[in-house]
Design an enzyme around this catalytic site. Structure first.
Site, short mmCIF file in Angstrom:
data_model
loop_
_atom_site.label_atom_id
_atom_site.label_comp_id
_atom_site.label_asym_id
_atom_site.label_seq_id
_atom_site.Cartn_x
_atom_site.Cartn_y
_atom_site.Cartn_z
N ARG A 66 0.82 -1.21 0.00
CA ARG A 66 0.00 0.00 0.00
C ARG A 66 0.86 1.27 0.00
NH1 ARG A 66 -5.14 0.17 0.98
NH2 ARG A 66 -5.07 -1.89 1.98
N ARG A 92 -9.65 3.03 -2.49
CA ARG A 92 -8.45 2.57 -1.80
C ARG A 92 -8.37 3.22 -0.43
NH1 ARG A 92 -5.13 -1.27 -2.64
NH2 ARG A 92 -3.25 -0.03 -2.32
N LEU A 94 -6.08 4.75 2.10
CA LEU A 94 -4.78 5.39 1.90
C LEU A 94 -3.86 5.16 3.08
CD1 LEU A 94 -6.20 8.70 0.43
CD2 LEU A 94 -4.94 6.95 -0.85
N ASN A 108 -12.63 14.50 0.10
CA ASN A 108 -13.34 13.31 -0.33
C ASN A 108 -14.84 13.59 -0.26
OD1 ASN A 108 -13.68 10.52 -1.07
ND2 ASN A 108 -14.28 10.11 1.04
N HIS A 110 -18.56 11.65 0.29
CA HIS A 110 -19.08 10.41 0.87
C HIS A 110 -20.60 10.42 0.79
CE1 HIS A 110 -19.11 6.88 3.44
NE2 HIS A 110 -20.07 7.45 4.14
N SER A 137 -21.79 14.16 1.84
CA SER A 137 -20.90 15.05 2.60
C SER A 137 -19.55 15.16 1.89
CB SER A 137 -20.65 14.50 4.01
OG SER A 137 -21.85 14.23 4.69
N ASP A 144 -8.40 8.65 9.93
CA ASP A 144 -9.61 7.93 10.33
C ASP A 144 -10.62 7.97 9.20
OD1 ASP A 144 -8.64 7.42 12.95
OD2 ASP A 144 -9.15 9.47 13.52
N ASP A 146 -13.45 8.42 6.79
CA ASP A 146 -14.68 9.21 6.70
C ASP A 146 -14.94 10.06 7.94
OD1 ASP A 146 -15.15 8.06 4.21
OD2 ASP A 146 -16.34 6.42 5.06
N GLU A 175 -24.43 14.87 -5.13
CA GLU A 175 -22.97 14.89 -5.07
C GLU A 175 -22.38 15.75 -6.17
OE1 GLU A 175 -21.39 10.93 -5.18
OE2 GLU A 175 -22.61 10.24 -3.49
#
Length: 316
Positions: A66, A92, A94, A108, A110, A137, A144, A146, A175
């Site tokens: 990774r 993925r 991260l 990001n 979500h 969102s 951590d 989301d 979105e």
């Protein structure tokens, strides 16, 4: 002002990437998409980006650790000069090192109203819970999953006969509205005079015995009853720049800084060779570095009795 350079990471069709890309075509968009990258070389979104003239990059994660895969992605993102990363269906988890490198500069989207329903299957979970409102969102990415700071949300009504698929279709529309607007608002902070001044103010007033006044029409920070150590220049004399002005040792240091990065450093008009201007509006300001400059400038003008006192405290 220069537009913020954004890299978008995808794993599939890239519909949110497309929403970001098309919104960026508006003349007043504060950002531009300079790269679409994927861990899936067959991602359909890559074809769309290529057709729209956006650079693409793909590196399969299969067979790679990774951290090694993330390092490859990071190197390519930095190679194109991106200042922000937008995750858009990037499937993925991260590595911690990648997240740290893009701390405060990676967003990001979500498909839930966080903090509800982190992770997967968000629409079915909302239906099973009897929620009347679902949504999406945008948040900053942290280690951590989301759980980074929220930047924006949009609500979507749950209809009586909704399935996870039908709800997902409407949330996806939301979105596409939310992500470009939130990204634009966020990157605009990097060139917003009020935001930049507030960042400098917080650092400057943390220096011992510092105060703020207005001088030459600019926010100015100095030692109470003493000399000035920092100014925020906002389009001063029509130069079109938002910059921090700090004390330096003289013309040689000024010339060295300008030679090292002529876009970032400059000789501020009417301030002479004992000051240097540091652009804050380029979209990639290193605030730790700015903090070091402000502290150094404060030390350059602070009375010896004050600096000696601080040395004593530091060695106590």
């Amino acid at each position: 002002m220069a537009k913020a350079r954004v890299a978008v990471l995808i794993s599939g069709g890239g519909t949110n990437m497309a929403a970001l890309l098309y919104a960026a075509k508006r003349p007043d968009s504060p950002y531009e998409v300079v790269l679409v990258a994927s861990n899936n070389p067959d991602a359909e979104g890559l074809k769309l980006a290529q057709a729209e003239g956006v650079a693409t990059f793909a590196q399969s994660h299969v067979g790679l650790k990774r951290a090694d895969h993330d390092e490859i992605m990071h190197n390519h993102i930095t190679k194109v000069g991106a200042a922000y990363v937008a995750l858009a269906g990037y499937m993925r988890i991260l590595s911690e090192s990648f997240v740290e490198k893009w701390d405060g500069r990676m967003l990001n989207i979500h498909p839930s109203l966080l903090p509800k329903y982190t992770g997967l299957h968000t629409h079915q979970r909302a239906i099973d819970a009897g929620d009347r409102i679902a949504g999406c969102s945008v948040h900053l990415v942290t280690a951590d999953l989301d759980e980074g700071p929220l930047l924006g949300q949009m609500e979507v009504a749950v209809l009586p006969n909704d399935t996870a698929d039908s709800l997902a279709e409407r949330v996806k529309i939301a979105e596409h509205q939310l992500y470009p607007r939130t990204l634009a608002d966020y990157v605009s902070r990097a060139t917003n005079p009020d935001y930049l001044t507030s960042k400098v103010r917080k650092i400057a007033l943390a220096q011992p015995e510092a105060d703020e006044v207005v001088s030459h029409g600019m926010p100015c920070f100095g030692i109470v009853g003493g000399k000035k150590f920092a100014y925020v220049s906002i389009d001063h004399h029509g130069d079109g720049k938002i910059a921090l002005l700090v004390k330096i040792s003289g013309v040689e240091e000024q010339a060295m800084l300008i030679d090292s990065d002529a876009e970032r450093y400059y000789r501020p008009a009417y301030f002479g060779d004992g000051w240097v201007g540091i652009r804050l509006d380029l979209g990639d300001t290193d605030w730790d570095h700015i903090g070091e400059w402000i502290a150094k400038s404060w030390r350059a003008v602070a009375p010896k009795k004050l600096t000696k006192f601080l040395v004593i405290l530091g060695s106590a």
